[in-house]
Design a protein around this motif. Structure first.
Motif, PDB file in Angstrom:
ATOM      1  N   LEU A 162       0.834  -1.210   0.000  1.00 51.08           N
ATOM      2  CA  LEU A 162       0.000   0.000   0.000  1.00 51.08           C
ATOM      3  C   LEU A 162       0.864   1.254   0.000  1.00 51.08           C
ATOM      4  O   LEU A 162       0.505   2.277  -0.591  1.00 51.08           O
ATOM      5  N   LEU A 163       2.043   1.164   0.667  1.00 53.43           N
ATOM      6  CA  LEU A 163       2.846   2.367   0.866  1.00 53.43           C
ATOM      7  C   LEU A 163       3.366   2.989  -0.425  1.00 53.43           C
ATOM      8  O   LEU A 163       3.218   4.206  -0.625  1.00 53.43           O
ATOM      9  N   PRO A 164       3.973   2.224  -1.327  1.00 48.76           N
ATOM     10  CA  PRO A 164       4.387   2.874  -2.578  1.00 48.76           C
ATOM     11  C   PRO A 164       3.198   3.463  -3.332  1.00 48.76           C
ATOM     12  O   PRO A 164       3.337   4.493  -4.001  1.00 48.76           O
ATOM     13  N   GLY A 165       2.033   2.837  -3.213  1.00 48.77           N
ATOM     14  CA  GLY A 165       0.846   3.373  -3.864  1.00 48.77           C
ATOM     15  C   GLY A 165       0.487   4.744  -3.335  1.00 48.77           C
ATOM     16  O   GLY A 165       0.164   5.679  -4.089  1.00 48.77           O
ATOM     17  N   ILE A 168       2.537   6.831  -1.863  1.00 47.97           N
ATOM     18  CA  ILE A 168       3.565   7.796  -2.287  1.00 47.97           C
ATOM     19  C   ILE A 168       3.284   8.279  -3.699  1.00 47.97           C
ATOM     20  O   ILE A 168       3.339   9.485  -3.991  1.00 47.97           O
ATOM     21  N   ASN A 169       2.963   7.327  -4.594  1.00 51.19           N
ATOM     22  CA  ASN A 169       2.704   7.728  -5.977  1.00 51.19           C
ATOM     23  C   ASN A 169       1.485   8.637  -6.071  1.00 51.19           C
ATOM     24  O   ASN A 169       1.449   9.576  -6.872  1.00 51.19           O
ATOM     25  N   ARG A 170       0.477   8.342  -5.245  1.00 50.36           N
ATOM     26  CA  ARG A 170      -0.733   9.168  -5.243  1.00 50.36           C
ATOM     27  C   ARG A 170      -0.416  10.593  -4.805  1.00 50.36           C
ATOM     28  O   ARG A 170      -0.918  11.573  -5.371  1.00 50.36           O
ATOM     29  N   VAL A 171       0.426  10.710  -3.753  1.00 57.21           N
ATOM     30  CA  VAL A 171       0.795  12.045  -3.266  1.00 57.21           C
ATOM     31  C   VAL A 171       1.546  12.801  -4.354  1.00 57.21           C
ATOM     32  O   VAL A 171       1.309  13.986  -4.605  1.00 57.21           O
ATOM     33  N   LYS A 172       2.478  12.099  -5.011  1.00 60.60           N
ATOM     34  CA  LYS A 172       3.241  12.751  -6.078  1.00 60.60           C
ATOM     35  C   LYS A 172       2.331  13.218  -7.199  1.00 60.60           C
ATOM     36  O   LYS A 172       2.500  14.315  -7.744  1.00 60.60           O
ATOM     37  N   VAL A 224      -4.269   3.600  -5.751  1.00 61.59           N
ATOM     38  CA  VAL A 224      -3.429   3.334  -4.581  1.00 61.59           C
ATOM     39  C   VAL A 224      -3.061   1.858  -4.518  1.00 61.59           C
ATOM     40  O   VAL A 224      -2.009   1.480  -4.023  1.00 61.59           O
ATOM     41  N   LEU A 225      -3.917   0.993  -5.056  1.00 62.77           N
ATOM     42  CA  LEU A 225      -3.667  -0.449  -4.993  1.00 62.77           C
ATOM     43  C   LEU A 225      -2.858  -0.949  -6.191  1.00 62.77           C
ATOM     44  O   LEU A 225      -2.805  -2.147  -6.437  1.00 62.77           O
ATOM     45  N   GLN A 226      -2.235  -0.037  -6.933  1.00 61.74           N
ATOM     46  CA  GLN A 226      -1.573  -0.426  -8.176  1.00 61.74           C
ATOM     47  C   GLN A 226      -0.527  -1.496  -7.967  1.00 61.74           C
ATOM     48  O   GLN A 226      -0.406  -2.431  -8.751  1.00 61.74           O
TER      49      GLN A 226
END
Lengths: 658, 303, 213
Positions: free
Chosen positions: B20-23, B25-29, B40-42
């Motif tokens: 979930l965490l990298p998802g 981060i990518n969402r925030v970016k 987020v679940l990518q």
């Protein structure tokens, strides 16, 4: 079967092997019997916790013979026997008679002499006999190192080894002689109640430290261990340098030490560890790199010993025991994995004919056993769980962390305790060393065994035979064994610790964390094997295709484009340029078009090049000047006589005038 | 039975929550850049897809190329069992497990680095060199942080070290230092850009160039797990979590991990990656922040 | 009160390290200026009853060290047309590590010295030693004249910090005098640098060593 009988059998075996040196099989049988008996005696002493002391009535060299085998000697004796046996089996195939018809049989004589006299050093309790055995085994080691005397590099290495060792032996002569003068005899026994003996420790530190290879006294180590035949390098790195550690441990336990001794030993340990691994990173010769790692691991052992000495002086057995246990276990662990690595390097040298890492590569394909066992040794020396290197480093770390203030409430008072400051610094630097060692061994395994072959020498290789593989398998199994079940080896370590500091009880149970660690390692090893096989299974099921390595569309990739040993370590060695002082020769193209270019980097031994050689040159310069006085002219000699007479008259007048 | 069940549940929770965490981060970016961004679940979808795919192995690689990611993943998963989660403590705790935690991370690094060198390519070599070189300074920083926690609590076990309440300048320094270590160990901006496509500028990405299929899934999941481990470690260093109920503790921990991850995302969006010759300076700064936290803990008698 | 004092001095020590690690000259000037301002507030924290003299000197210090001197330096920077320290004699990472080691050493030294009980807990003495050493490191390790001037400013900050120990016995007029001295020095240095730049077209002290004939 007392240890005395076993030691007698061992002596008979070694001498028998020495006499039977012309027949490889009989030599091997006799030597293995000797090694096995010595191992038996050592295990008996360690398991039972007893002490064997033998004082027969005859004299050798004017002194009564006194042999003494206790826990500390037994620990080192066991290591000697295991490595001696492994090396003997290995030598049969690595240095066979048909390839070296003269040096192989003679080498066997010196080999047995080395093992025999190292064993005698371990059991001697008389200063004179200790020195005699010490000197003889040093000479045996010299002859073993220079078995390939035709090569100038080997001759130089041998000469440096001999010169440095004799300097150390000189310090030891002074040490034992002064000890004899003060105690009235050459006999060695616990002498803690003679505080005037404390300053002698510095002589012992110089002499034993030189043999152990503490930085900056290690100058002989890299060239000697690199140029010796691999089984000799293995025994030297594994046991011979531990003789120096044995001496330090024995005499810091039996004799009183100055107050600053623990601090100095710990500081030497820390700087040897960090600088040893930094120098190792700068090497591109496989065996020289391993030799520098020996310097690093001796540093780790001395960190443990130094802090144990500090703890003993301050009366803190809690963390002192852990630090000492870490040091003693690391003696064993380093012996095992360093010997494994050297035997593996020998296998590589045997197959390719070169020690130059940047000419190797991709050896795993033809030499899977060597590659696998060398990688096991590399993971052990980098201190990775679940292997033995981690267990001893972990114990040393626990000792260092234990030296920190024990309770938050005790902080204001303990804040000024220098031992805790030193422990914190040592812990950070020990962690740094571990990470540097990891980087170095990723480099070695990656450049030598993985990837693609960089030269023809690396393409035409063959796996070593069973006589070279079996010792490596044994050592690898022991590494894994100590890592997976460290609790089994704790009693031996505790027995040896008790000899060093009798106030620290021998039969205290193994610290609970060790049991938990062992269980954790077992689980980790099992899960890792399971996961690897599961992943392979999945890969096979999903379908496997082969293609070339990704090269970003470059038209003509070659194996020489892979990272070499020097380029791998380039980032880190540039941080340490100030002490490594590498020599760089480059011939780079200037024009826009591709042309022939070369770049070469070599890290010499800095202490040798910048300290010892200039000092030696200075001494030679002064000697040359003084030599000018001896020119053969009679008139000048008469003038010297007249000058001397005049000087005496002046002295007499001055003295008489008072 | 209960401890084994507890261990299994915790492990499952860590393994399930990590991607979930990298998802996030990518969402925030994406949000900062004004885009919709991937779901987020990518990473879950990516892992499932990779697990089903076939593998293309280079002709140069040994079996270690597949075994390496597996062993690295196991090391990280087992390390997650050593981290305490609030008053429940850690499933496995004994004196010295803090150092075992650090060396398990080193084991994971060795395995991924060896698997990378296997391919015999200069790109992987580049990534491995940078990774192991920067790890040297990071290791010093982590040991300094552990020493600070050890001085504070008098123990070498993570369950005890991460328990007491933290306050004051020392905690702020330690948090800043550990945040820098988190960014460096997980190959985030400003140390490494996870989105770059230029091999010459990669660290972590270059090491996985030749992996595909299930081994790549193991590596990606392992990286997410490592991020979770560091985020939980950082969260526990600065929060006082012992005095609350179990549910409140889990909630607070989750919220702080979320905050940390969002902060990582913001740092990635707002900073540029440093030139490689400047990276040691930033690593030395995180190390010095941890050392000064140690100094404050020592001198002040409290963190 | 000691806690707030320690916080400010800790901030000043952090700014030392920031100045040592920066290669961009505007950052270095800003760090030195900020440090001057932070230390300028300190007399207000130490003196319990605020006479008009204390307040005046404090405001003067903040104004001069925080605004006037940096303005002069930035003018010199623009005239010389440089903004980075490219090849320092002591590299950035080594000078950062040395500065940190000096800070740790200063804290250790402060613990060993025989100080008055009211100063034993505060970071005044360690902070001043650390700042002085950091100033020296900048003076020794940098080649650009402007960095060396900033090093000199940091050195003066350290001495000022030490002088705060004697705040009860030294009249603040002395502090004001030191401040005036500092301003004049930087003003003159600014003029000299401008002249050097116009004459030799460089402010690199490596090249200026050939002038000694």
């Amino acid at each position: 079967m007392t240890p005395g009988d076993l030691l007698l059998i061992s002596l008979a075996g070694m001498v028998g092997g020495l006499l039977a040196h012309r027949s490889p099989r009989r030599w091997l049988a006799a030597t293995l019997v000797g090694a096995g008996a010595a191992l038996g005696a050592a295990v008996w002493t360690l398991a039972g916790g007893g002490v064997w002391d033998w004082q027969p009535d005859f004299r050798l060299g004017g002194e009564l013979v006194h042999l003494h085998l206790d826990g500390l000697s037994a620990l080192f004796l066991a290591l000697l026997s295991v490595l001696g046996a492994a090396g003997s089996v290995y030598a049969g195939e690595y240095w066979p008679d048909r390839r070296h018809p003269i040096s192989a049989p003679v080498g066997r004589v010196w080999w047995n002499g080395l093992l025999l006299f190292m064993g005698l050093v371990l059991v001697s309790a008389n200063g004179l006999h200790f020195l005699i055995a010490w000197e003889i085994y040093t000479v045996c080691a010299y002859f073993l190192i220079t078995q390939e005397r035709r090569k100038p590099a080997v001759r130089q290495a041998g000469w440096l080894y001999l010169a440095a060792s004799h300097f150390g032996t000189l310090c030891l002569f002074a040490f034992f002689a002064l000890l004899a003068v003060h105690t009235g005899g050459w006999d060695l026994k616990p002498m803690r109640d003679h505080p005037e003996l404390a300053p002698l420790f510095w002589l012992a530190l110089a002499g034993f430290g030189l043999k152990a290879g503490i930085f900056p006294l290690h100058i002989w180590l890299p060239s000697a261990h690199a140029n010796a035949p691999s089984h000799v390098s293995a025994i030297m790195s594994g046991v011979t340098i531990k003789m120096g550690i044995y001496g330090l441990m024995r005499f810091s336990g039996w004799l009183p030490t100055p107050a600053a001794a623990g601090w100095v030993v710990a500081a030497l340990g820390v700087e040897s560890a960090v600088l040893g691994v930094v120098f190792a990173l700068g090497q591109h010769d496989l065996k020289r790199l391993l030799a520098y790692h020996s310097v690093e691991n001796i540093g780790i052992i001395l960190i443990g010993l130094g802090f144990a000495m500090i703890a003993s002086a301050h009366g803190q057995p809690g963390w002192g025991r852990l630090a000492l246990a870490g040091a003693l276990l690391h003696v064993w662990n380093h012996g095992l994995f360093k010997a494994l690595l050297f035997l593996g390097a020998g296998s590589v040298l045997h197959a390719t004919g070169t020690r130059e890492m940047s000419r190797l590569g991709g050896l795993w394909r033809a030499m899977p056993w060597t590659a696998g066992l060398f990688t096991l040794g590399a993971m052990a020396i980098a201190g990775l769980p679940p292997l033995n290197g981690f267990v001893s480093e972990w114990l040393v770390f626990l000792g260092l962390f234990g030296a920190l203030p024990a309770h938050p409430a005790a902080l204001p008072a303990a804040g000024h305790d220098p031992a805790s400051w030193a422990a914190a610094t040592a812990a950070i630097l020990l962690g740094l060393t571990g990470a540097l060692a990891l980087a170095c061994f990723v480099k070695v395994c990656g450049v030598v065994f993985l990837g693609l072959p960089r030269s023809e020498a690396a393409r035409q290789v063959h796996e070593c035979g069973w006589r070279m593989r079996a010792p490596m398998l044994l050592l690898g199994a022991l590494c894994a064994g100590i890592g997976l079940a460290p609790v089994l080896f704790w009693p031996a370590v505790a027995c040896a610790s008790a000899v060093w500091e009798p106030a620290w009880l021998a039969d205290a149970p193994a610290p609970a964390p060790l049991l938990a660690l062992g269980a954790f390692h077992l689980a980790l090893a099992a899960l890792a094997t399971l996961a690897a096989s599961a992943l392979w299974h999945r890969v096979k099921r999903n379908g496997l295709a082969r293609a070339g390595t990704w090269d970003c569309g470059y038209a003509a990739p070659t194996a020489r484009m892979q990272y070499t040993a020097g380029s791998f370590a380039g980032t880190i060695t540039s941080w340490f340029d100030w002490i490594l002082r590498p020599h760089r020769h480059s011939h780079l193209p200037r024009d826009p078009f591709p042309a022939q270019a070369s770049y070469e980097e070599h890290t010499p031994e800095t202490v040798l090049e910048h300290v010892v050689q200039p000092a030696g040159a200075g001494v030679m310069w002064v000697s040359n000047l003084v030599r000018g006085l001896q020119h053969g002219r009679l008139q000048a000699y008469l003038f010297y006589l007249l000058l001397g007479l005049a000087g005496l008259i002046v002295l007499a007048l001055m003295g008489g005038g008072k | 039975m209960m401890p084994a069940l507890d261990m299994a549940l915790r492990l499952a929770a860590c393994l399930l929550l990590a991607p979930l965490l990298p998802g996030i981060i990518n969402r925030v970016k994406s949000w900062v850049a004004g885009r919709r961004g991937p779901p987020v679940l990518q990473l879950y979808y990516d892992l499932a897809k990779l697990w089903r795919k076939g593998v293309v192995l280079s002709t140069a690689v040994s079996p270690g190329h597949v075994a390496g990611p597996a062993v690295a993943w196991v090391a990280l998963a087992v390390a997650s069992l050593l981290l305490p989660l609030g008053p429940a403590g850690a499933p496995l705790a004994f004196p010295g497990d803090a150092l075992l935690f650090v060396y398990l991370l080193a084991l994971a690094r060795f395995c991924t680095a060896s698997a990378a060198m296997d391919a015999g390519s200069a790109f992987e070599g580049m990534g491995v060199v940078r990774e192991v070189s920067y790890a040297v300074i990071n290791e010093a920083a982590i040991i300094a942080a552990l020493l600070t926690l050890g001085v504070q609590t008098g123990s070498v076990s993570l369950s005890v070290m991460l328990a007491p309440p933290a306050a004051g300048a020392g905690a702020a320094l330690l948090a800043a230092g550990l945040f820098g270590v988190l960014l460096a160990e997980n190959c985030r901006v400003p140390f490494d850009d996870p989105n770059t496509h230029l091999e010459l500028t990669m660290i972590h990405e270059a090491m996985v160039l030749d992996h595909s299929g299930p081994p790549l899934a193991a590596i990606l999941h392992g990286a997410a797990l490592k991020l979770l481990l560091f985020a939980v470690l950082l969260a526990k260093t600065v929060l006082a979590l012992t005095s609350l109920s179990w549910l409140a503790t889990m909630g607070a921990l989750g919220a702080s991990v979320l905050v940390i991850v969002v902060l990582v995302g913001l740092v990635e969006s707002l900073l540029a990656r440093l030139a490689f010759r400047r990276v040691p300076l930033l690593l030395a700064t995180s190390f010095l922040l941890c050392v000064f936290a140690l100094l404050v803990a020592w001198k002040g008698g409290r963190l | 009160m000691t806690d707030t004092l320690n916080l400010f001095i800790g901030l000043a020590m952090g700014l030392n390290l920031l100045a040592l690690a920066s290669s961009r000259l505007p950052s270095v000037i800003r760090a030195a200026a900020l440090q001057g301002m932070v230390l300028g507030i300190l007399p207000l924290l130490i003196e319990h009853d605020w006479q008009w003299m204390v307040v005046l000197v404090s405001i003067g210090t903040i104004a001069v060290k925080g605004f006037v001197i940096p303005h002069l330096l930035r003018r010199a920077l623009r005239a010389a047309n440089i903004d980075r320290e490219m090849k320092p004699l002591i590299g950035f990472v080594p000078s950062l590590l040395l500065g940190a080691a000096a800070t740790v050493g200063a804290v250790a030294l402060g613990g060993v010295l025989p100080l008055l009980p009211e100063h034993a807990d505060s970071l005044l003495v360690p902070g001043s030693f650390a700042t002085v050493v950091a100033g020296f490191l900048m003076l020794m390790g940098r080649t650009k004249a402007i960095s060396q001037v900033c090093g000199y400013l940091i050195l003066e900050n350290g001495i000022y910090l030490f002088g705060l120990l004697l705040i009860n016995s030294t009249p603040l007029l002395v502090e004001a005098g030191i401040l005036l001295d500092l301003t004049v020095a930087v003003f003159v240095i600014g003029i000299i640098m401008d002249r050097i730049q116009k004459e030799f077209d460089t402010l690199d002290t490596n090249k200026l060593t050939t002038l000694h004939e």
